[in-house]
Write a protein that holds these residues in place. Structure first.
Motif, PDB file in Angstrom:
ATOM      1  N   LYS A 136     124.646 -61.257   0.839  1.00 16.10           N
ATOM      2  CA  LYS A 136     124.027 -60.074   1.461  1.00 16.10           C
ATOM      3  C   LYS A 136     123.090 -59.323   0.519  1.00 16.10           C
ATOM      4  O   LYS A 136     122.198 -58.602   0.974  1.00 16.10           O
ATOM      5  N   SER A 137     123.278 -59.460  -0.787  1.00 15.73           N
ATOM      6  CA  SER A 137     122.443 -58.712  -1.730  1.00 15.73           C
ATOM      7  C   SER A 137     121.229 -59.500  -2.212  1.00 15.73           C
ATOM      8  O   SER A 137     120.499 -59.029  -3.076  1.00 15.73           O
ATOM      9  N   SER A 138     121.026 -60.698  -1.674  1.00 16.28           N
ATOM     10  CA  SER A 138     119.815 -61.453  -1.999  1.00 16.28           C
ATOM     11  C   SER A 138     118.759 -61.174  -0.939  1.00 16.28           C
ATOM     12  O   SER A 138     119.032 -60.553   0.081  1.00 16.28           O
ATOM     13  N   THR A 139     117.543 -61.618  -1.181  1.00 17.78           N
ATOM     14  CA  THR A 139     116.487 -61.413  -0.200  1.00 17.78           C
ATOM     15  C   THR A 139     116.707 -62.335   1.002  1.00 17.78           C
ATOM     16  O   THR A 139     117.429 -63.327   0.925  1.00 17.78           O
ATOM     17  N   THR A 140     116.059 -62.015   2.114  1.00 17.52           N
ATOM     18  CA  THR A 140     116.295 -62.741   3.360  1.00 17.52           C
ATOM     19  C   THR A 140     116.053 -64.248   3.255  1.00 17.52           C
ATOM     20  O   THR A 140     116.903 -65.038   3.684  1.00 17.52           O
ATOM     21  N   PRO A 141     114.924 -64.727   2.711  1.00 18.72           N
ATOM     22  CA  PRO A 141     114.719 -66.180   2.630  1.00 18.72           C
ATOM     23  C   PRO A 141     115.811 -66.895   1.839  1.00 18.72           C
ATOM     24  O   PRO A 141     116.267 -67.970   2.228  1.00 18.72           O
ATOM     25  N   ILE A 142     116.227 -66.305   0.726  1.00 22.55           N
ATOM     26  CA  ILE A 142     117.274 -66.921  -0.092  1.00 22.55           C
ATOM     27  C   ILE A 142     118.601 -66.909   0.646  1.00 22.55           C
ATOM     28  O   ILE A 142     119.347 -67.896   0.640  1.00 22.55           O
ATOM     29  N   ALA A 143     118.917 -65.791   1.310  1.00 18.96           N
ATOM     30  CA  ALA A 143     120.177 -65.683   2.054  1.00 18.96           C
ATOM     31  C   ALA A 143     120.246 -66.724   3.164  1.00 18.96           C
ATOM     32  O   ALA A 143     121.292 -67.357   3.375  1.00 18.96           O
ATOM     33  N   ILE A 144     119.146 -66.915   3.881  1.00 14.69           N
ATOM     34  CA  ILE A 144     119.131 -67.898   4.964  1.00 14.69           C
ATOM     35  C   ILE A 144     119.376 -69.303   4.415  1.00 14.69           C
ATOM     36  O   ILE A 144     120.179 -70.071   4.961  1.00 14.69           O
ATOM     37  N   ALA A 145     118.678 -69.650   3.337  1.00 14.61           N
ATOM     38  CA  ALA A 145     118.847 -70.988   2.752  1.00 14.61           C
ATOM     39  C   ALA A 145     120.276 -71.209   2.262  1.00 14.61           C
ATOM     40  O   ALA A 145     120.862 -72.279   2.487  1.00 14.61           O
ATOM     41  N   LEU A 146     120.854 -70.204   1.612  1.00 13.59           N
ATOM     42  CA  LEU A 146     122.216 -70.339   1.101  1.00 13.59           C
ATOM     43  C   LEU A 146     123.231 -70.464   2.236  1.00 13.59           C
ATOM     44  O   LEU A 146     124.129 -71.312   2.190  1.00 13.59           O
ATOM     45  N   VAL A 147     123.086 -69.628   3.241  1.00 15.27           N
ATOM     46  CA  VAL A 147     124.042 -69.642   4.346  1.00 15.27           C
ATOM     47  C   VAL A 147     123.973 -70.954   5.118  1.00 15.27           C
ATOM     48  O   VAL A 147     125.001 -71.520   5.519  1.00 15.27           O
ATOM     49  N   GLU A 148     122.782 -71.455   5.333  1.00 13.61           N
ATOM     50  CA  GLU A 148     122.649 -72.724   6.049  1.00 13.61           C
ATOM     51  C   GLU A 148     123.260 -73.873   5.259  1.00 13.61           C
ATOM     52  O   GLU A 148     123.852 -74.791   5.830  1.00 13.61           O
ATOM     53  N   TRP A 153     126.302 -68.523   9.455  1.00 12.32           N
ATOM     54  CA  TRP A 153     125.394 -68.188  10.547  1.00 12.32           C
ATOM     55  C   TRP A 153     124.184 -67.447   9.985  1.00 12.32           C
ATOM     56  O   TRP A 153     124.296 -66.314   9.509  1.00 12.32           O
ATOM     57  N   ALA A 154     123.017 -68.074  10.052  1.00 10.75           N
ATOM     58  CA  ALA A 154     121.812 -67.482   9.470  1.00 10.75           C
ATOM     59  C   ALA A 154     121.441 -66.139  10.099  1.00 10.75           C
ATOM     60  O   ALA A 154     121.118 -65.194   9.376  1.00 10.75           O
ATOM     61  N   PRO A 155     121.448 -65.988  11.459  1.00 14.45           N
ATOM     62  CA  PRO A 155     121.087 -64.683  12.029  1.00 14.45           C
ATOM     63  C   PRO A 155     122.013 -63.561  11.579  1.00 14.45           C
ATOM     64  O   PRO A 155     121.570 -62.433  11.348  1.00 14.45           O
ATOM     65  N   VAL A 156     123.304 -63.872  11.445  1.00 18.83           N
ATOM     66  CA  VAL A 156     124.265 -62.861  10.986  1.00 18.83           C
ATOM     67  C   VAL A 156     123.999 -62.520   9.527  1.00 18.83           C
ATOM     68  O   VAL A 156     124.099 -61.354   9.114  1.00 18.83           O
ATOM     69  N   ALA A 157     123.637 -63.525   8.735  1.00 19.85           N
ATOM     70  CA  ALA A 157     123.317 -63.278   7.332  1.00 19.85           C
ATOM     71  C   ALA A 157     122.123 -62.346   7.191  1.00 19.85           C
ATOM     72  O   ALA A 157     122.114 -61.442   6.348  1.00 19.85           O
ATOM     73  N   VAL A 158     121.116 -62.546   8.035  1.00 19.68           N
ATOM     74  CA  VAL A 158     119.940 -61.667   8.011  1.00 19.68           C
ATOM     75  C   VAL A 158     120.347 -60.231   8.327  1.00 19.68           C
ATOM     76  O   VAL A 158     119.871 -59.277   7.698  1.00 19.68           O
ATOM     77  N   LEU A 159     121.250 -60.068   9.298  1.00 21.57           N
ATOM     78  CA  LEU A 159     121.731 -58.724   9.645  1.00 21.57           C
ATOM     79  C   LEU A 159     122.401 -58.059   8.456  1.00 21.57           C
ATOM     80  O   LEU A 159     122.136 -56.890   8.142  1.00 21.57           O
ATOM     81  N   PHE A 160     123.256 -58.789   7.749  1.00 20.60           N
ATOM     82  CA  PHE A 160     123.947 -58.222   6.595  1.00 20.60           C
ATOM     83  C   PHE A 160     122.963 -57.878   5.478  1.00 20.60           C
ATOM     84  O   PHE A 160     123.144 -56.882   4.770  1.00 20.60           O
ATOM     85  N   VAL A 161     121.943 -58.709   5.295  1.00 23.43           N
ATOM     86  CA  VAL A 161     120.925 -58.432   4.280  1.00 23.43           C
ATOM     87  C   VAL A 161     120.208 -57.123   4.600  1.00 23.43           C
ATOM     88  O   VAL A 161     119.978 -56.288   3.717  1.00 23.43           O
ATOM     89  N   VAL A 162     119.846 -56.944   5.867  1.00 20.56           N
ATOM     90  CA  VAL A 162     119.156 -55.720   6.286  1.00 20.56           C
ATOM     91  C   VAL A 162     120.052 -54.499   6.083  1.00 20.56           C
ATOM     92  O   VAL A 162     119.613 -53.458   5.581  1.00 20.56           O
ATOM     93  N   VAL A 163     121.326 -54.619   6.473  1.00 24.08           N
ATOM     94  CA  VAL A 163     122.267 -53.504   6.315  1.00 24.08           C
ATOM     95  C   VAL A 163     122.450 -53.147   4.845  1.00 24.08           C
ATOM     96  O   VAL A 163     122.459 -51.966   4.468  1.00 24.08           O
ATOM     97  N   ALA A 164     122.578 -54.170   3.990  1.00 31.83           N
ATOM     98  CA  ALA A 164     122.730 -53.910   2.556  1.00 31.83           C
ATOM     99  C   ALA A 164     121.505 -53.210   1.996  1.00 31.83           C
ATOM    100  O   ALA A 164     121.615 -52.276   1.189  1.00 31.83           O
ATOM    101  N   GLY A 165     120.319 -53.642   2.422  1.00 31.01           N
ATOM    102  CA  GLY A 165     119.097 -53.014   1.953  1.00 31.01           C
ATOM    103  C   GLY A 165     118.976 -51.573   2.405  1.00 31.01           C
ATOM    104  O   GLY A 165     118.651 -50.677   1.613  1.00 31.01           O
ATOM    105  N   MET A 166     119.237 -51.343   3.679  1.00 30.79           N
ATOM    106  CA  MET A 166     119.152 -49.988   4.222  1.00 30.79           C
ATOM    107  C   MET A 166     120.176 -49.065   3.563  1.00 30.79           C
ATOM    108  O   MET A 166     119.862 -47.930   3.184  1.00 30.79           O
ATOM    109  N   ALA A 167     121.416 -49.544   3.435  1.00 29.46           N
ATOM    110  CA  ALA A 167     122.469 -48.715   2.837  1.00 29.46           C
ATOM    111  C   ALA A 167     122.131 -48.356   1.394  1.00 29.46           C
ATOM    112  O   ALA A 167     122.325 -47.214   0.958  1.00 29.46           O
TER     113      ALA A 167
END
Length: 234
Positions: A136-148, A153-167
Motif C-alpha cells: 500500500k505504501s508503494s506507487t500505483t504501478p509498482i503495487a499493481i505489478a507486485l499484487v498481480e 486483487w489489483a483494483p483493491v490494491a489501487v484503492l489501498f494505495v490511494v487511501v494510504a496516500g490521502m491519509a
C-alpha cells in the motif's frame, strides 16, 4: 436538437474533463488557503471527493472522463522525473544523511508490508485481501505489478494505495508535529515512505528539503518493496 448535439460533443471532449478537473482543484486549493490550511481540506482530498458529483449530475461516464483527463495522467511521468531537480539541489544533504535515508526506507518498507498483510490476516481478512494491502505504501504501478505476481486483487490494491496516500497527506504533517519531529529531512522521509507521491506533493508544500527527501524516499521505497515483499509474505 443542436443543443443536445453540442452537449454530447462537449461532454466527451478532453477539454471539458481537463477544465473540470483543474477548475475543481484550483477552487479546492483556494478553500484550503482561506481555511488556514486545515488538514481535512487538503486540495487533493476535496477535489477527489467533489469530482464525482458533477459527473453523476451531468451523466458523464467515468471511462469517458478518464479518457478526457488522460493528459493529466500522462503528465505524472514528467512530474515524477522533475523531482530530480530539487533532489539535485539537496545533493549535499542527501550524502550526509545516506545512512539515515537507507535505514528509514528499509524499516518503513518492512513495517508497511508486515502491518498491511499480517494485520489483515489477524483481523480475519482473506489471503487475497492481505496480499492486496501489503504494498500500500508503494506507487500505483509498482503495487499493481507486485499484487498481480503475488496473487492478490489489483483494483483493491489501487484503492489501498490511494487511501494510504490521502491519509498521509491529510494527517501525516499533524502526526509528525505532535511527535515533535521538526527535522525537515526526517519529515520528508516519513511522508515519502508512508504515502508515496501524494505525500510527496504535500511535503513540497512545507519546503524544498522536505519535498526532495520525500521524493527520494518514494522511489527507494518502491524499489525496496519490490525486493523484500516476496520474503515477507507467503
Amino acid at each position: 436538437m443542436r443543443l443536445a448535439e453540442t452537449w454530447a460533443w462537449l461532454s466527451t471532449s478532453p477539454l471539458f474533463a481537463l477544465t473540470v478537473t483543474v477548475g475543481l482543484y484550483w477552487a479546492a486549493d483556494k478553500l484550503w488557503e482561506r481555511s488556514g490550511r486545515k488538514p481535512l481540506l487538503t486540495p487533493l482530498l476535496v477535489a477527489a471527493g467533489v469530482i464525482g458529483g458533477p459527473l453523476v449530475l451531468l451523466g458523464i461516464d467515468y471511462d469517458t472522463y478518464a479518457a478526457g483527463a488522460g493528459v493529466l495522467t500522462f503528465l505524472l511521468g514528467p512530474a515524477t522525473v522533475a523531482l530530480a531537480l530539487p533532489l539535485y539541489h539537496q545533493a549535499a544533504r542527501v550524502k550526509e544523511s545516506a545512512l539515515m535515508v537507507l535505514g528509514v526506507v528499509i524499516v518503513g518498507s518492512v513495517f508497511s508490508i508486515l502491518s498491511g498483510y499480517w494485520l489483515t490476516i489477524w483481523l480475519g481478512g482473506s489471503e487475497e485481501l492481505g496480499l492486496s494491502m501489503a504494498p500500500k505504501s508503494s506507487t500505483t504501478p509498482i503495487a499493481i505489478a507486485l499484487v498481480e505476481s503475488l496473487g492478490g486483487w489489483a483494483p483493491v490494491a489501487v484503492l489501498f494505495v490511494v487511501v494510504a496516500g490521502m491519509a498521509g497527506a491529510v494527517f501525516g504533517p499533524w502526526i509528525l508535529t505532535v511527535a515533535r519531529i521538526t527535522d525537515a529531512r526526517a519529515r520528508g522521509l516519513a511522508m515519502g515512505v508512508a504515502s508515496h507521491g501524494v505525500g510527496t506533493s504535500r511535503a513540497f508544500q512545507e519546503g524544498e528539503t522536505q519535498g526532495a527527501f520525500s521524493g527520494l524516499a518514494m522511489g527507494l521505497t518502491g524499489l525496496t518493496m519490490s525486493l523484500v515483499i516476496p520474503l515477507l509474505v507467503p
